[in-house]
Motif scaffolding. Structure first.
Motif, PDB file in Angstrom:
ATOM      1  N   MET A   1      13.266 -26.347 -24.365  1.00 48.87           N
ATOM      2  CA  MET A   1      13.223 -25.261 -23.420  1.00 48.87           C
ATOM      3  C   MET A   1      14.029 -25.657 -22.190  1.00 48.87           C
ATOM      4  N   ALA A   2      14.964 -24.824 -21.824  1.00 44.24           N
ATOM      5  CA  ALA A   2      15.788 -25.081 -20.651  1.00 44.24           C
ATOM      6  C   ALA A   2      15.213 -24.344 -19.447  1.00 44.24           C
ATOM      7  N   LEU A   3      15.397 -24.900 -18.303  1.00 40.43           N
ATOM      8  CA  LEU A   3      14.922 -24.297 -17.066  1.00 40.43           C
ATOM      9  C   LEU A   3      16.057 -23.481 -16.473  1.00 40.43           C
ATOM     10  N   HIS A   4      15.989 -22.180 -16.646  1.00 38.58           N
ATOM     11  CA  HIS A   4      17.039 -21.301 -16.134  1.00 38.58           C
ATOM     12  C   HIS A   4      16.550 -20.624 -14.863  1.00 38.58           C
ATOM     13  N   LEU A   5      17.201 -20.943 -13.765  1.00 41.70           N
ATOM     14  CA  LEU A   5      16.893 -20.326 -12.477  1.00 41.70           C
ATOM     15  C   LEU A   5      18.186 -19.851 -11.846  1.00 41.70           C
ATOM     16  N   THR A   6      18.057 -18.842 -11.027  1.00 42.11           N
ATOM     17  CA  THR A   6      19.184 -18.427 -10.209  1.00 42.11           C
ATOM     18  C   THR A   6      18.743 -18.459  -8.761  1.00 42.11           C
ATOM     19  N   VAL A   7      19.673 -18.722  -7.892  1.00 40.53           N
ATOM     20  CA  VAL A   7      19.416 -18.756  -6.469  1.00 40.53           C
ATOM     21  C   VAL A   7      20.245 -17.651  -5.838  1.00 40.53           C
ATOM     22  N   ASP A   8      19.580 -16.812  -5.052  1.00 40.87           N
ATOM     23  CA  ASP A   8      20.251 -15.700  -4.388  1.00 40.87           C
ATOM     24  C   ASP A   8      20.695 -16.149  -2.998  1.00 40.87           C
ATOM     25  N   PRO A   9      22.007 -16.291  -2.788  1.00 41.86           N
ATOM     26  CA  PRO A   9      22.476 -16.765  -1.483  1.00 41.86           C
ATOM     27  C   PRO A   9      22.208 -15.762  -0.361  1.00 41.86           C
ATOM     28  N   ASP A  10      21.949 -14.505  -0.696  1.00 43.47           N
ATOM     29  CA  ASP A  10      21.684 -13.480   0.319  1.00 43.47           C
ATOM     30  C   ASP A  10      20.200 -13.287   0.604  1.00 43.47           C
ATOM     31  N   PRO A  12      16.419 -13.940   2.025  1.00 42.78           N
ATOM     32  CA  PRO A  12      15.984 -14.490   3.318  1.00 42.78           C
ATOM     33  C   PRO A  12      15.431 -15.914   3.205  1.00 42.78           C
ATOM     34  N   GLU A  13      14.918 -16.282   2.012  1.00 44.68           N
ATOM     35  CA  GLU A  13      14.402 -17.636   1.823  1.00 44.68           C
ATOM     36  C   GLU A  13      15.569 -18.588   1.566  1.00 44.68           C
ATOM     37  N   PRO A  14      15.477 -19.809   2.099  1.00 46.65           N
ATOM     38  CA  PRO A  14      16.521 -20.790   1.820  1.00 46.65           C
ATOM     39  C   PRO A  14      16.510 -21.174   0.336  1.00 46.65           C
ATOM     40  N   PRO A  15      17.638 -21.658  -0.180  1.00 42.80           N
ATOM     41  CA  PRO A  15      17.725 -21.996  -1.605  1.00 42.80           C
ATOM     42  C   PRO A  15      16.639 -22.956  -2.081  1.00 42.80           C
ATOM     43  N   TYR A  16      16.324 -23.993  -1.296  1.00 40.18           N
ATOM     44  CA  TYR A  16      15.302 -24.941  -1.763  1.00 40.18           C
ATOM     45  C   TYR A  16      13.967 -24.242  -1.950  1.00 40.18           C
ATOM     46  N   GLU A  17      13.643 -23.268  -1.076  1.00 44.98           N
ATOM     47  CA  GLU A  17      12.372 -22.552  -1.170  1.00 44.98           C
ATOM     48  C   GLU A  17      12.362 -21.627  -2.390  1.00 44.98           C
ATOM     49  N   GLN A  18      13.506 -21.044  -2.711  1.00 46.43           N
ATOM     50  CA  GLN A  18      13.597 -20.214  -3.913  1.00 46.43           C
ATOM     51  C   GLN A  18      13.324 -21.063  -5.154  1.00 46.43           C
ATOM     52  N   ILE A  19      13.919 -22.239  -5.204  1.00 44.81           N
ATOM     53  CA  ILE A  19      13.711 -23.153  -6.335  1.00 44.81           C
ATOM     54  C   ILE A  19      12.242 -23.569  -6.400  1.00 44.81           C
ATOM     55  N   ARG A  20      11.691 -23.993  -5.256  1.00 48.78           N
ATOM     56  CA  ARG A  20      10.301 -24.429  -5.209  1.00 48.78           C
ATOM     57  C   ARG A  20       9.360 -23.333  -5.689  1.00 48.78           C
ATOM     58  N   ALA A  21       9.536 -22.137  -5.165  1.00 44.24           N
ATOM     59  CA  ALA A  21       8.637 -21.030  -5.500  1.00 44.24           C
ATOM     60  C   ALA A  21       8.730 -20.646  -6.974  1.00 44.24           C
ATOM     61  N   ARG A  22       9.919 -20.618  -7.524  1.00 47.68           N
ATOM     62  CA  ARG A  22      10.078 -20.212  -8.928  1.00 47.68           C
ATOM     63  C   ARG A  22       9.518 -21.256  -9.889  1.00 47.68           C
ATOM     64  N   ILE A  23       9.752 -22.521  -9.599  1.00 50.28           N
ATOM     65  CA  ILE A  23       9.204 -23.564 -10.460  1.00 50.28           C
ATOM     66  C   ILE A  23       7.689 -23.584 -10.350  1.00 50.28           C
ATOM     67  N   ALA A  24       7.162 -23.465  -9.132  1.00 53.50           N
ATOM     68  CA  ALA A  24       5.707 -23.462  -8.939  1.00 53.50           C
ATOM     69  C   ALA A  24       5.064 -22.309  -9.688  1.00 53.50           C
ATOM     70  N   GLU A  25       5.650 -21.124  -9.598  1.00 57.34           N
ATOM     71  CA  GLU A  25       5.087 -19.949 -10.272  1.00 57.34           C
ATOM     72  C   GLU A  25       5.094 -20.147 -11.786  1.00 57.34           C
ATOM     73  N   ARG A  26       6.182 -20.664 -12.305  1.00 52.25           N
ATOM     74  CA  ARG A  26       6.271 -20.890 -13.755  1.00 52.25           C
ATOM     75  C   ARG A  26       5.300 -21.971 -14.213  1.00 52.25           C
ATOM     76  N   LEU A  48      23.233 -25.222 -10.588  1.00 50.30           N
ATOM     77  CA  LEU A  48      22.986 -24.130  -9.651  1.00 50.30           C
ATOM     78  C   LEU A  48      24.103 -23.952  -8.628  1.00 50.30           C
ATOM     79  N   GLY A  49      25.010 -24.916  -8.571  1.00 48.90           N
ATOM     80  CA  GLY A  49      26.090 -24.852  -7.591  1.00 48.90           C
ATOM     81  C   GLY A  49      25.616 -25.153  -6.180  1.00 48.90           C
ATOM     82  N   LEU A  50      24.633 -26.054  -6.082  1.00 52.16           N
ATOM     83  CA  LEU A  50      24.046 -26.413  -4.790  1.00 52.16           C
ATOM     84  C   LEU A  50      24.220 -27.900  -4.524  1.00 52.16           C
ATOM     85  N   ALA A  51      23.942 -28.295  -3.309  1.00 46.53           N
ATOM     86  CA  ALA A  51      23.951 -29.715  -2.954  1.00 46.53           C
ATOM     87  C   ALA A  51      22.729 -30.388  -3.574  1.00 46.53           C
ATOM     88  N   ALA A  52      22.885 -31.629  -3.968  1.00 43.98           N
ATOM     89  CA  ALA A  52      21.781 -32.380  -4.562  1.00 43.98           C
ATOM     90  C   ALA A  52      20.596 -32.462  -3.599  1.00 43.98           C
TER      91      ALA A  52
END
Length: 124
Positions: A1-10, A12-26, A48-52
């Protein structure tokens, strides 16, 4: 199973919070089972095209919340729910109660502040 997430640059939440919230919910819903190994920080950041550091910040927040556990060089895994979250919640509640008492708030005022905060976070 692969972890597929997308981050919306537009968003209001910062990218790290989007990642945190989506993984936590799943993880909490069971979509990511206990023991599931998350991608490496660098690999996931690249995907994800983000900084490490952005992904690392999300993983640290997830670990602090007890959603994941890091096993050294073996990687980061979805943790069993319950124990850590319950313990952390109880500790936070106790710290709040002690602080409110030190500030001179009576029980009713402390409870009203908590009720308002919960309503603001969880909705009503």
């Amino acid at each position: 199973m692969a972890l597929h997430l997308t981050v919306d640059p537009d968003a209001p939440e910062p990218p790290y919070e989007q990642i945190r919230a989506r993984i936590a919910e799943r993880a909490r819903s069971g979509a990511l089972p206990v023991g599931y190994k998350l991608p490496t920080v660098r690999g996931f950041a690249e995907e994800l095209g983000l900084a490490a550091n952005t992904v690392a910040k999300a993983y640290r927040a997830l670990e602090a919340d007890g959603v994941v556990e890091t096993r050294g060089r073996n990687g980061t895994f979805v943790a069993a729910p319950g124990d850590t979250a319950e313990r952390e919640t109880a500790a936070a509640a106790r710290a709040y109660a002690e602080r409110a008492h030190r500030l001179g708030a009576d029980r009713a005022a402390a409870l009203a502040a908590v009720t308002d905060a919960l309503r603001a976070v969880y909705g009503d």
